[in-house]
Design a protein around this motif. Sequence first.
Motif, PDB file in Angstrom:
ATOM      1  N   LEU A  25       1.174  -1.347  -0.011  1.00  0.00           N
ATOM      2  CA  LEU A  25       0.419  -0.094  -0.091  1.00  0.00           C
ATOM      3  C   LEU A  25       1.220   1.225  -0.064  1.00  0.00           C
ATOM      4  O   LEU A  25       0.620   2.557  -0.515  1.00  0.00           O
ATOM      5  CB  LEU A  25      -1.128   0.652   1.745  1.00  0.00           C
ATOM      6  N   PHE A  26       2.054   1.441   1.192  1.00  0.00           N
ATOM      7  CA  PHE A  26       2.972   2.480   0.641  1.00  0.00           C
ATOM      8  C   PHE A  26       3.675   2.397  -0.374  1.00  0.00           C
ATOM      9  O   PHE A  26       3.907   3.775  -0.587  1.00  0.00           O
ATOM     10  CB  PHE A  26       3.590   2.410   2.335  1.00  0.00           C
ATOM     11  N   LEU A  27       4.165   1.914  -1.253  1.00  0.00           N
ATOM     12  CA  LEU A  27       4.782   2.146  -2.778  1.00  0.00           C
ATOM     13  C   LEU A  27       3.758   1.905  -3.731  1.00  0.00           C
ATOM     14  O   LEU A  27       4.275   3.131  -3.957  1.00  0.00           O
ATOM     15  CB  LEU A  27       4.867  -0.222  -2.541  1.00  0.00           C
ATOM     16  N   GLY A  28       2.815   1.614  -3.114  1.00  0.00           N
ATOM     17  CA  GLY A  28       1.644   2.004  -4.214  1.00  0.00           C
ATOM     18  C   GLY A  28       1.107   3.470  -4.593  1.00  0.00           C
ATOM     19  O   GLY A  28       1.455   4.114  -4.754  1.00  0.00           O
ATOM     20  N   ARG A  29       1.386   4.161  -2.522  1.00  0.00           N
ATOM     21  CA  ARG A  29       0.668   5.569  -2.258  1.00  0.00           C
ATOM     22  C   ARG A  29       1.982   6.279  -2.837  1.00  0.00           C
ATOM     23  O   ARG A  29       1.848   7.641  -3.366  1.00  0.00           O
ATOM     24  CB  ARG A  29       0.291   5.870  -0.773  1.00  0.00           C
ATOM     25  N   TRP A  30       3.162   5.943  -2.534  1.00  0.00           N
ATOM     26  CA  TRP A  30       4.546   6.534  -3.387  1.00  0.00           C
ATOM     27  C   TRP A  30       4.716   6.767  -4.469  1.00  0.00           C
ATOM     28  O   TRP A  30       4.997   7.607  -5.177  1.00  0.00           O
ATOM     29  CB  TRP A  30       5.759   5.401  -2.749  1.00  0.00           C
ATOM     30  N   GLN A  31       4.224   5.679  -5.582  1.00  0.00           N
ATOM     31  CA  GLN A  31       4.298   5.986  -6.886  1.00  0.00           C
ATOM     32  C   GLN A  31       2.985   6.837  -7.069  1.00  0.00           C
ATOM     33  O   GLN A  31       3.137   7.194  -8.578  1.00  0.00           O
ATOM     34  CB  GLN A  31       3.365   4.155  -7.364  1.00  0.00           C
ATOM     35  N   MET A  32       1.986   7.087  -6.686  1.00  0.00           N
ATOM     36  CA  MET A  32       0.938   7.355  -7.177  1.00  0.00           C
ATOM     37  C   MET A  32       1.420   9.004  -6.773  1.00  0.00           C
ATOM     38  O   MET A  32       1.163  10.038  -7.288  1.00  0.00           O
ATOM     39  CB  MET A  32      -0.614   7.122  -6.057  1.00  0.00           C
ATOM     40  N   ASP A  33       2.348   9.361  -5.702  1.00  0.00           N
ATOM     41  CA  ASP A  33       2.659  10.779  -5.460  1.00  0.00           C
ATOM     42  C   ASP A  33       3.742  11.054  -6.117  1.00  0.00           C
ATOM     43  O   ASP A  33       3.756  12.073  -7.077  1.00  0.00           O
ATOM     44  CB  ASP A  33       3.401  10.524  -4.090  1.00  0.00           C
ATOM     45  N   ARG A  34       4.466  10.145  -7.002  1.00  0.00           N
ATOM     46  CA  ARG A  34       5.663  10.736  -8.080  1.00  0.00           C
ATOM     47  C   ARG A  34       4.668  11.049  -9.368  1.00  0.00           C
ATOM     48  O   ARG A  34       4.686  11.759  -9.859  1.00  0.00           O
ATOM     49  CB  ARG A  34       6.100   9.458  -8.085  1.00  0.00           C
ATOM     50  N   ARG A  35       3.626   9.868  -9.476  1.00  0.00           N
ATOM     51  CA  ARG A  35       2.821  10.187 -10.852  1.00  0.00           C
ATOM     52  C   ARG A  35       2.362  12.107 -10.627  1.00  0.00           C
ATOM     53  O   ARG A  35       2.093  12.536 -11.299  1.00  0.00           O
ATOM     54  CB  ARG A  35       2.028   9.583 -10.610  1.00  0.00           C
ATOM     55  N   ALA A  36       1.350  11.998  -9.385  1.00  0.00           N
ATOM     56  CA  ALA A  36       1.499  13.275  -9.431  1.00  0.00           C
ATOM     57  C   ALA A  36       2.230  15.235  -9.394  1.00  0.00           C
ATOM     58  O   ALA A  36       2.248  15.227 -10.004  1.00  0.00           O
ATOM     59  CB  ALA A  36       0.337  13.604  -7.745  1.00  0.00           C
ATOM     60  N   GLU A  37       3.405  14.268  -9.009  1.00  0.00           N
ATOM     61  CA  GLU A  37       4.152  15.177  -9.042  1.00  0.00           C
ATOM     62  C   GLU A  37       4.880  15.823 -10.531  1.00  0.00           C
ATOM     63  O   GLU A  37       4.980  16.615 -11.307  1.00  0.00           O
ATOM     64  CB  GLU A  37       5.143  14.922  -7.987  1.00  0.00           C
ATOM     65  N   THR A  38       4.891  14.067 -11.178  1.00  0.00           N
ATOM     66  CA  THR A  38       4.843  14.084 -12.588  1.00  0.00           C
ATOM     67  C   THR A  38       3.848  15.201 -13.558  1.00  0.00           C
ATOM     68  O   THR A  38       4.766  15.747 -14.404  1.00  0.00           O
ATOM     69  CB  THR A  38       5.339  12.453 -12.865  1.00  0.00           C
ATOM     70  N   LEU A  39       3.091  14.796 -12.825  1.00  0.00           N
ATOM     71  CA  LEU A  39       1.800  15.531 -13.570  1.00  0.00           C
ATOM     72  C   LEU A  39       1.605  16.794 -13.742  1.00  0.00           C
ATOM     73  O   LEU A  39       1.230  17.794 -14.854  1.00  0.00           O
ATOM     74  CB  LEU A  39       0.215  14.621 -12.979  1.00  0.00           C
ATOM     75  N   ALA A  40       2.412  17.852 -12.708  1.00  0.00           N
ATOM     76  CA  ALA A  40       2.314  18.486 -12.392  1.00  0.00           C
ATOM     77  C   ALA A  40       3.151  19.504 -13.201  1.00  0.00           C
ATOM     78  O   ALA A  40       3.316  20.256 -13.838  1.00  0.00           O
ATOM     79  CB  ALA A  40       1.794  19.208 -10.817  1.00  0.00           C
ATOM     80  N   GLU A  41       4.461  18.635 -13.384  1.00  0.00           N
ATOM     81  CA  GLU A  41       5.787  19.316 -14.164  1.00  0.00           C
ATOM     82  C   GLU A  41       5.562  19.373 -15.083  1.00  0.00           C
ATOM     83  O   GLU A  41       5.586  20.353 -16.452  1.00  0.00           O
ATOM     84  CB  GLU A  41       6.798  18.135 -13.669  1.00  0.00           C
ATOM     85  N   ILE A  42       4.854  18.134 -15.696  1.00  0.00           N
ATOM     86  CA  ILE A  42       3.695  18.593 -17.194  1.00  0.00           C
ATOM     87  C   ILE A  42       3.062  19.212 -17.562  1.00  0.00           C
ATOM     88  O   ILE A  42       3.819  20.248 -19.194  1.00  0.00           O
ATOM     89  CB  ILE A  42       3.671  17.032 -17.361  1.00  0.00           C
TER      90      ILE A  42
END
Length: 288
Positions: A25-42
């Motif tokens: 669960l924590f690893l999945g949330r970490w990947q979701m947080d990284r995705r949110a950062e990537t989408l913000a940068e895009i």
Amino acid sequence: MYRFLFSSKWLGYFVLAAIFATACLFLGRWQMDRRAETLAEINRVVSNFSATPIPYSDIKSEFDSLDPEREWTQVELRGSYDLDGQRVVRNRPLNGQPGYDVVVPFRLTTGEAVVIDRGWLPIGNNTPGHPDVVPAPPTGEVTVVARLKPAEPKLDRGAVDGQLASIDLSSFATELPYPIATGAYGQLASENPAVQAMPTPFPKPATEEGTHLSYSLQWFAFGVLMFIGFGYAARQQARNAAIDAEEEEDEEFIAAGGTPKRRTPIPRANKRPTSEEEEDAILDAQGY
């Protein structure tokens, strides 16, 4: 039937399953947080990278303290380069190749000064630790369009004279005889007049989302599958326990002198029926 789940052995299995699922669960949330950062940068790149340049006078405060949402914004400046303040920044890879960035102070006609990163140079072949050639910026009054980038942190490593370890503007300012903006610098987009010899221009940042979403879903699925596996193992254990209880009942009945009722044997989990059991099942099916 499932009272065995309260045994120390099965409670231990459950705890291990819960720990594994929590980690997933924590690893999945970490990947979701990284995705949110990537989408913000895009989103910043898409919105700002090719937008109409804003005059320096309308956005000069961003050079002192850059709003993250303003990164990549194009700014138009007019002034002249200070060639004496030119530096190269070490350890700046581009497309997997090692090299340097060329940064030059830019003194505006209004009296302020900012730093412009003019581009990238490959490592040199003549002198170790130095580029072979550093193209000079245009002389005289120049109109520059540059994209806002935040100042970089100071690195705990040195640099030879004429070089910087990072684009740490506060440290760079101590090497110059005049003040410069220390919150942000400009990454060169264009110069007018232009010069023929130029550092390699920076490419547009990637706007692909990447694999963060698929990785996060995989981690969540692993956590769910762990509990499904635990439930399956518990069901098989309960099934085997029921068979054992049935066999013990028959043995007690025979010991008491009775004739046990013929049953179609139920194979144990993870165990193939014997040939005798298969034969008995066939006879039962045929009515013998």
